[in-house]
Design a protein around this motif. Sequence first.
Motif, PDB file in Angstrom:
ATOM      1  N   ILE A 283      71.949  34.728 103.805  1.00  0.00           N
ATOM      2  CA  ILE A 283      72.122  33.279 103.820  1.00  0.00           C
ATOM      3  C   ILE A 283      71.047  32.638 102.957  1.00  0.00           C
ATOM      4  O   ILE A 283      69.859  32.959 103.077  1.00  0.00           O
ATOM      5  N   ARG A 284      71.463  31.715 102.088  1.00  0.00           N
ATOM      6  CA  ARG A 284      70.485  30.977 101.282  1.00  0.00           C
ATOM      7  C   ARG A 284      69.739  30.004 102.205  1.00  0.00           C
ATOM      8  O   ARG A 284      70.354  29.188 102.888  1.00  0.00           O
ATOM      9  N   GLN A 285      68.430  30.098 102.198  1.00  0.00           N
ATOM     10  CA  GLN A 285      67.611  29.293 103.094  1.00  0.00           C
ATOM     11  C   GLN A 285      66.237  29.069 102.489  1.00  0.00           C
ATOM     12  O   GLN A 285      65.880  29.679 101.493  1.00  0.00           O
ATOM     13  N   HIS A 286      65.492  28.176 103.112  1.00  0.00           N
ATOM     14  CA  HIS A 286      64.090  27.964 102.749  1.00  0.00           C
ATOM     15  C   HIS A 286      63.327  27.714 104.033  1.00  0.00           C
ATOM     16  O   HIS A 286      63.808  26.994 104.913  1.00  0.00           O
TER      17      HIS A 286
ATOM     18  N   ILE B 266      68.834  31.476 118.819  1.00  0.00           N
ATOM     19  CA  ILE B 266      68.580  30.674 117.621  1.00  0.00           C
ATOM     20  C   ILE B 266      69.520  29.470 117.674  1.00  0.00           C
ATOM     21  O   ILE B 266      70.732  29.626 117.878  1.00  0.00           O
ATOM     22  N   VAL B 267      68.969  28.294 117.516  1.00  0.00           N
ATOM     23  CA  VAL B 267      69.777  27.077 117.588  1.00  0.00           C
ATOM     24  C   VAL B 267      69.967  26.516 116.181  1.00  0.00           C
ATOM     25  O   VAL B 267      68.999  26.354 115.430  1.00  0.00           O
ATOM     26  N   MET B 268      71.209  26.231 115.855  1.00  0.00           N
ATOM     27  CA  MET B 268      71.543  25.588 114.585  1.00  0.00           C
ATOM     28  C   MET B 268      71.765  24.108 114.874  1.00  0.00           C
ATOM     29  O   MET B 268      72.570  23.731 115.719  1.00  0.00           O
ATOM     30  N   VAL B 269      71.015  23.256 114.174  1.00  0.00           N
ATOM     31  CA  VAL B 269      71.024  21.840 114.499  1.00  0.00           C
ATOM     32  C   VAL B 269      70.923  21.020 113.218  1.00  0.00           C
ATOM     33  O   VAL B 269      70.237  21.401 112.271  1.00  0.00           O
ATOM     34  N   ASP B 270      71.641  19.903 113.184  1.00  0.00           N
ATOM     35  CA  ASP B 270      71.603  19.015 112.021  1.00  0.00           C
ATOM     36  C   ASP B 270      70.327  18.172 112.044  1.00  0.00           C
ATOM     37  O   ASP B 270      70.004  17.547 113.062  1.00  0.00           O
TER      38      ASP B 270
ATOM     39  N   GLY C 210      64.374  30.338 117.806  1.00  0.00           N
ATOM     40  CA  GLY C 210      64.318  30.006 116.395  1.00  0.00           C
ATOM     41  C   GLY C 210      65.239  28.842 116.093  1.00  0.00           C
ATOM     42  O   GLY C 210      66.043  28.425 116.934  1.00  0.00           O
ATOM     43  N   MET C 211      65.132  28.301 114.865  1.00  0.00           N
ATOM     44  CA  MET C 211      65.938  27.160 114.466  1.00  0.00           C
ATOM     45  C   MET C 211      66.508  27.363 113.083  1.00  0.00           C
ATOM     46  O   MET C 211      65.802  27.794 112.162  1.00  0.00           O
ATOM     47  N   ILE C 212      67.787  27.068 112.913  1.00  0.00           N
ATOM     48  CA  ILE C 212      68.402  26.900 111.602  1.00  0.00           C
ATOM     49  C   ILE C 212      68.652  25.406 111.448  1.00  0.00           C
ATOM     50  O   ILE C 212      69.467  24.819 112.165  1.00  0.00           O
ATOM     51  N   GLY C 213      67.934  24.767 110.561  1.00  0.00           N
ATOM     52  CA  GLY C 213      68.047  23.327 110.379  1.00  0.00           C
ATOM     53  C   GLY C 213      68.979  23.001 109.236  1.00  0.00           C
ATOM     54  O   GLY C 213      68.781  23.459 108.104  1.00  0.00           O
ATOM     55  N   VAL C 214      69.999  22.245 109.525  1.00  0.00           N
ATOM     56  CA  VAL C 214      70.981  21.848 108.512  1.00  0.00           C
ATOM     57  C   VAL C 214      70.563  20.507 107.927  1.00  0.00           C
ATOM     58  O   VAL C 214      70.403  19.515 108.657  1.00  0.00           O
ATOM     59  N   LEU C 215      70.386  20.465 106.615  1.00  0.00           N
ATOM     60  CA  LEU C 215      70.006  19.232 105.933  1.00  0.00           C
ATOM     61  C   LEU C 215      71.252  18.372 105.728  1.00  0.00           C
ATOM     62  O   LEU C 215      71.750  18.190 104.609  1.00  0.00           O
ATOM     63  N   ALA C 216      71.747  17.843 106.829  1.00  0.00           N
ATOM     64  CA  ALA C 216      73.058  17.199 106.845  1.00  0.00           C
ATOM     65  C   ALA C 216      73.087  15.899 106.052  1.00  0.00           C
ATOM     66  O   ALA C 216      74.139  15.519 105.531  1.00  0.00           O
ATOM     67  N   ASP C 217      71.968  15.195 105.960  1.00  0.00           N
ATOM     68  CA  ASP C 217      71.918  13.915 105.254  1.00  0.00           C
ATOM     69  C   ASP C 217      71.385  14.049 103.828  1.00  0.00           C
ATOM     70  O   ASP C 217      71.138  13.031 103.167  1.00  0.00           O
ATOM     71  N   TYR C 218      71.235  15.268 103.339  1.00  0.00           N
ATOM     72  CA  TYR C 218      70.493  15.517 102.110  1.00  0.00           C
ATOM     73  C   TYR C 218      71.439  15.865 100.975  1.00  0.00           C
ATOM     74  O   TYR C 218      72.614  16.191 101.185  1.00  0.00           O
ATOM     75  N   PHE C 219      70.914  15.814  99.755  1.00  0.00           N
ATOM     76  CA  PHE C 219      71.671  16.350  98.627  1.00  0.00           C
ATOM     77  C   PHE C 219      71.630  17.879  98.687  1.00  0.00           C
ATOM     78  O   PHE C 219      70.969  18.462  99.550  1.00  0.00           O
ATOM     79  N   GLU C 220      72.324  18.531  97.789  1.00  0.00           N
ATOM     80  CA  GLU C 220      72.508  19.977  97.891  1.00  0.00           C
ATOM     81  C   GLU C 220      71.252  20.714  97.432  1.00  0.00           C
ATOM     82  O   GLU C 220      71.160  21.256  96.319  1.00  0.00           O
TER      83      GLU C 220
ATOM     84  N   THR D 248      71.384  24.111 103.350  1.00  0.00           N
ATOM     85  CA  THR D 248      72.056  22.909 102.873  1.00  0.00           C
ATOM     86  C   THR D 248      73.333  22.656 103.674  1.00  0.00           C
ATOM     87  O   THR D 248      73.818  23.517 104.414  1.00  0.00           O
ATOM     88  N   ARG D 249      73.870  21.497 103.499  1.00  0.00           N
ATOM     89  CA  ARG D 249      75.125  21.145 104.170  1.00  0.00           C
ATOM     90  C   ARG D 249      76.242  22.106 103.771  1.00  0.00           C
ATOM     91  O   ARG D 249      77.033  22.539 104.613  1.00  0.00           O
ATOM     92  N   ARG D 250      76.297  22.465 102.490  1.00  0.00           N
ATOM     93  CA  ARG D 250      77.340  23.378 102.022  1.00  0.00           C
ATOM     94  C   ARG D 250      77.136  24.781 102.580  1.00  0.00           C
ATOM     95  O   ARG D 250      78.092  25.436 103.012  1.00  0.00           O
TER      96      ARG D 250
END
Length: 527
Positions: free
Chosen positions: A120-123, A170-174, A228-238, A260-262
Amino acid sequence: MSDVTPATTPSAALSRRGVVAAVPTLGALALGAAVLPSSAALATAPRDRLLPGRASMMRTVEHLVSLAPRATGTPGGRRAAEYVAERFRRAGLDEVYIEPSVSYSWEATEASLEIAGRRIRQHPVSFSFIGGPEATGRRTLGPGGLEAEVVDLGGLPLSALAGLGVAGKIVMVDLKFLTPLVALTPFMEFINDPDGGILDAQTLLSPNPYITTLPQTIDALQAAGAAGMIGVLADYFESDRYHNEYYRRSPMTIPGMWVTRREAARVRRLLAEEPTATMRMTTVRRKVVARQPIGILYGTERSPDAAPETVMVQSHHDSLGPGAVEDGTGTSQVVALAEYYGGLARRGRRSGKTLMFTTFDTHFTGYHAHMHFVDAYVKDPATPYRIVANLTIEHVAKKGRIGPDRSLQLLDEPEPRGYFENLSLPGKAMLIQALLDHDLGAATLLNATPLQPVGIPTDASFVMAAGVPTASLIAGPIYLYDEADDLDAVAQDQLVPVLRANRDIVDWMLATPSDRIGLLPAVPGLT
């Protein structure tokens, strides 16, 4: 400064400018306008020729970008502080030194995320997976990493965590960005919007990148026992290269990663096949020295028995990415003003008040330098300088928008900006006059007095909360904490107009009796 001439009033200026709105108290503000320079004087004064130009300020920005990342405790951060100090010396300031304080660096040396055998692409979330507020050392999930079920909270409120049983998972959250420009309308005293750059729906509703749901998300996930957390940059550009600040009240002890959102849509498809993920992360946190360059230009009114009345001009030089706008531009303004007033001093023209020029470290690592400075220079009765006013300068930025394809669009117009301020009525009038005289375009005056006890979302927060009368220039383009904050994002054509406006503000602070600069007496307490 002493060469002050009578002014045209703000109300007269309003009649000849495309100003959309102003507060009802504008007439009262005009009562203090006689302390301001006239528009004609500003346009023709020989002193304007002493101001550094755009090319000079861009060279400053370019050099700072070449040192990036300029994070606290890194070689780039140290070189940036030394560079600013050297520029202060070359400007001819009387005293230049670096004020040290303690902060904490952070680095992720390894980070990866896999779901259903797919990478998964992540930072990494900046300053995640630490042991506590002052914890140092190396932390790792080990070669095998953390393998755990993923619970997708999505856009549900954090209160939903209680019924989802996320302990050990692990929680995935926007992530949501808060405080769009429209949220600041209750504090707007004056709006200058000749081209409609502020009062359009997209601008009013665009979020800024530095007030987010991350602190409360961290607190809620850790209280629920998430691993752990996977944070979705829901309001962000790609882009997943979002470099968040360290939120000192919410240390993140669990590992976190931005997607990213995508990419989040892809993650959710993969989780339908396999509901577990493997997260690997190793971080290193160190106790480090933060470096704050300070340059002093003494005024003519000095006494061996008392600290001199001092006007402070500040920005910050640190960054986690290129940091061209954040805050190469602010630093370039501080350096340019130091050069300007240093040049006046060489010509025998000094104010009665002392001037302090400084750029802070630790903007991203917890504001330790800012708190140390307030303790040593504002709250301590033995301070060597009695700071009577503050000008903080941040972000000479191009407007950024999220395009239909979620890409970042940089526009050839400045990002709307505002001055948070807690100045007296003549000070408010002066700020309005500066906005108009120098055609700063879409700009607002924001009444910070109600926020003074708790602080404001700028680098001036700690100084203002300690009771110092302050004008703090800020803009909030969406890309501010991203790798996209490069040289292309600088609104170069605005560097000189903003510098002239800031020069006028400093001149007013120098010329005004200290007890007439602020609106209210000092308010105890810090953010």
